[in-house]
Design an enzyme around this catalytic site. Structure first.
Site: not given
Ligand code: PEP
Ligand code: MG
Length: 587
Positions: A198, A341, A440, A463-464, A474, A511
């Site tokens: 935060h 989402r 993802e 990211n995933d 991760r 994203c």
């Molecule tokens: C991702 O996995 O790239 C993503 C944008 O979602 P999150 O980071 O919320 O898993």
């Molecule tokens: Mg994700």
């Protein structure tokens, strides 16, 4: 100056939380949890102790309520976080467990409360998702307040700061940051925290330089007078030399100039020199971030992580609450897309009011869409709320963690049920609302051509995707060196997803964090992405790079990059290219 002459300059490294340079007088804000020692009381004192604890709790609630009520609308995010703190204080577990410990074990109130607090903190600490793990800090902050009230000590308050200073603290609570808004505080540095805490989020939205996670800052601070916070590099300098002050003064000027230059880009469209238009959108977690996103020139929201609605509360959010929140965001952007989402809950993402299993392998467990398809009522209520909000703006719905066509169809069947229910009740919704999926999971990438026929858009969650494709947890720091966005396997997967989407005529977005990293902007343009969604503050920089790029050259370059065999080779070639093409940028 310390005892016996000049104090030596110390340079400490932390996590850059909010860009900018602040140079000024340090102000130490004591925010560590006061130590408690195990102690007991006589049986006849037990009820007195319970009453003292309840008074301290009541006083803490009053204080937070009054700080919250003094927060103007414009800082609604603070308002919300302070409400979370109030809810935590009102949570009966905290109170009941403490009272039980006082009564059953004859512990003093502070020791009993400390025990309860520590066990809850441990639960939070085990959560792997860094964003959610951060919520443990909320607990620590209210714990600090209750313990100080119990001891009858007045809390050192940010509101009492009258001079322009730089705060040094173990951690800052939302109550503190709410007060920073109205104070002359120029920047801050804390021992703990991450980019998703935060404190970091609010520092960015307040636009004040901050470095978090310095670990030893309160220990090293001592009697320091002058402090420099470099929120870009994540550096804190204690007792700087005259030369360092001059040097950082220059850096501060240069930063101000760069910010002025970048601000000019916020309003401009993202068009390459050869006329290709891309949409740059923002990732948000709180509805209140919409304002910062708009100011940064976001063309909408590419990822609204709605899990936040579930955090730190006892009850499940109602459909009305979902609806109000989504409508608020949709109305902010009016003509621009807002991508909502559905919950990515379960596994490593934590919700206090849901019974989620303790899994061995949470990243591959019952999370996201899998969880939603099992808890259909929760899922459908969210979908109805999104559908209803769709008449107030340009709303899109997006499913996380889709692994293949059958899962997509199962999710779409729930959408159909939600639509019929609304129709039956004559509740209006946008019948054309776009519904897309996050790509993802590698299996989804492999069948992207099949998925593209049954969905309106793709958004690549790197990211995933990187985690699953390279088998790199991760959140595990031991394998983080293998977490490579430029790994040829990842670039090929991205290309494959983009091509499959385009073959079916649907837009492809990205994203994950990779989308907001200026070093990758040119490659992503070359790979043909239509939209990039990122942390709002990255938008102007990425936009500037894209506006200086030529799309067909980027395409050719991306093609040639894919000929290289390793991530290291690709990165070397890419850096060289970026430095040649954009000599004024810093990568
Ligand atoms: C991702 O996995 O790239 C993503 C944008 O979602 P999150 O980071 O919320 O898993
Ligand atoms: Mg994700």
């Amino acid at each position: 100056m310390g005892e016996g002459g000049r104090t030596r300059m110390r340079v400490l490294k932390g996590i850059p939380a909010s860009a900018g340079i602040a140079i000024g007088k340090g102000y130490f804000l004591n925010r560590t949890l006061p130590r408690s020692v195990k102690s007991t009381i006589g049986r006849e004192k037990v009820e007195e102790e319970v009453a003292a604890f309840q008074r301290a709790l009541g006083r803490s609630k009053e204080q937070i309520r009054s700080i919250r009520d003094s927060v103007a609308d414009s800082t609604a995010e603070h308002h919300q976080i302070l409400s979370v703190h109030l809810a935590l204080l009102e949570d009966s577990t905290l109170m009941e467990q403490t009272v039980r410990m006082i009564r059953e074990n004859q512990f003093t109130a502070d020791w009993a409360f400390n025990r309860v607090l520590q066990s809850l903190l441990e639960t939070f600490h085990r959560i792997e998702d860094p964003y959610l793990r951060e919520r443990g800090h909320d607990l620590r902050q209210i714990g600090h307040r209750v313990l100080e009230n119990l001891a009858g000590r007045p809390l050192d308050s940010v509101a009492s700061i009258k001079d322009p200073v730089i705060i040094v603290a173990h951690d800052l609570s939302p109550a503190d940051t709410a007060q920073i808004l109205k104070s002359p505080v120029q920047g801050f540095a804390t021992d703990v925290g991450s980019r998703t805490s935060h404190t970091a989020i609010t520092a960015r939205s307040l636009g004040i330089p901050a470095v978090v996670g310095v670990e030893r800052i309160t220990e090293e601070y001592g009697t320091s007078e002058t402090v420099i916070v470099d929120g870009e590099e994540g550096v804190v300098v204690l007792d700087p030399t005259e030369e360092a002050i001059r040097e950082y003064g220059e850096k501060r000027k240069a930063f101000a100039q760069r910010t002025r230059d970048l601000a000019k880009f916020a309003r401009l469209p993202t068009v390459t020199r050869d006329g290709k238009t891309l949409s740059l959108l923002a990732n948000i977690e709180f509805p209140e971030e919409a304002d910062v996103a708009l100011r940064s020139g976001a063309y909408g929201v590419g990822l609204y992580r709605t899990e936040f609605l579930f955090l730190n509360r006892k009850d499940l959010p109602s459909e009305e609450e979902h609806f109000d929140t989504y409508r608020r965001v949709a109305e902010k952007f009016v003509r621009h897309t807002v991508t909502i989402r559905t919950f990515d809950l379960g596994g490593d993402k934590f919700a206090s009011q849901l019974e989620l299993a303790d899994e061995m392998n949470p990243a591959m467990g019952l999370r996201a869409i899998r969880f939603c398809l099992r808890e259909k009522d929760i899922f459908k209520a969210q979908i109805r709320a999104v559908l209803r909000a769709s008449t107030f703006g340009k709303v899109r719905l997006m499913f996380p963690m889709i692994s293949g066509v059958s899962e997509l169809r199962a999710a779409m069947a729930v959408v159909e049920e939600a639509r019929s229910e609304l129709r039956r009740k004559r509740v209006p919704f946008d019948k054309e609302m776009s519904i897309g999926i996050m790509v993802e999971i590698p299996s989804a990438a492999m069948v992207a051509d099949l998925l593209a026929r049954e969905t309106d858009f793709f958004s690549i969650g790197t990211n995933d995707l990187i985690q699953y494709a390279l088998a790199i947890d991760r959140v595990n720091e031991h394998v983080s060196y293998l977490y490579e966005p430029l790994n040829p396997a990842i670039l090929r997967l991205v290309r494959r997803i983009v091509e499959a989407g385009h073959d079916e005529g649907i837009p492809v977005s990205m994203c994950g964090e990779m989308a907001g990293e200026p070093l990758y902007s040119y490659v992503l343009l070359g790979l043909g992405l239509d939209e990039l969604s990122m942390n709002a503050t990255s938008i102007p920089r990425v936009k500037r790079i894209l506006r200086k790029s030529v799309a067909h050259e980027a395409k050719e370059f991306a093609g040639s990059l894919l000929q290289h065999s390793t991530a290291a080779e690709i990165e070397r070639v890419l850096r060289k290219k970026m430095e040649d093409l954009f000599p004024d940028e810093r990568f």
